[in-house]
Design a protein around this motif. Sequence first.
Motif: not given
Length: 224
Positions: A16-28
């Motif tokens: 999921v981290a890889a998914m959202v970070e590809r969109e420029g979002l930040v995930l902790d």
Amino acid sequence: MRILYIEDDSQQASDVAAMVEREGLVLDHAGNGAHGLKALGGGDYDVVLLDRMLPDMSGIDIVSKMRAAGSEVPVLMVSALGRSENRVEGLDAGVDDYLAKPFAADELLARLRALHRRASGEGSSAIILFGDMECHVKARAAYRQGKHIALSPKEFELFRYFMQNGGEVVTRVMLLKDVWNLDFDPQTNVVDVNVGRLRRKLEQGFDSPVLETIWGSGYRLRAV
């Protein structure tokens, strides 16, 4: 958008981290409920992505603690338990949206963005943008690919509601309550008829469909 993901499955969290970070979002990421609640207390998050089944406490317990403490951060719960009673239990506990596993990356991202828009007040702005569509709230005008779409007053209310919830599944109950202001089902096909009319107007003359029926659930406006 800054997201806190509370999930004990490290591989799922990594995917999921890889998914959202590809969109420029930040995930902790927090690996259990206790760590998630601690992170919430010290972090400024826009959305919480919350697994329902965790080793130390359930996602239901976590969102209940959040709401009891006064936290209004929107929560998207994900779970392998996708039956209607499971969804209702989550929504009653204070969850803002509920997504059954397994889920597609684009649906997850659309739901996260929709929650963020609603929480930040973008849904009530003068112009709502989603995909190739525009909703001019004050002018009560609809556009797709820059082309004006003539809508009746009720069709416009439907269009605005779908735009405010772009990418999310919208149920008949939600539409009856929020568009028709009915707290009961009148046992008519008024929703289906009006959604059908809106769909034809939004899709006639265009190559891609945008308003889909999710059988057994409701409808969803897609970005194309």
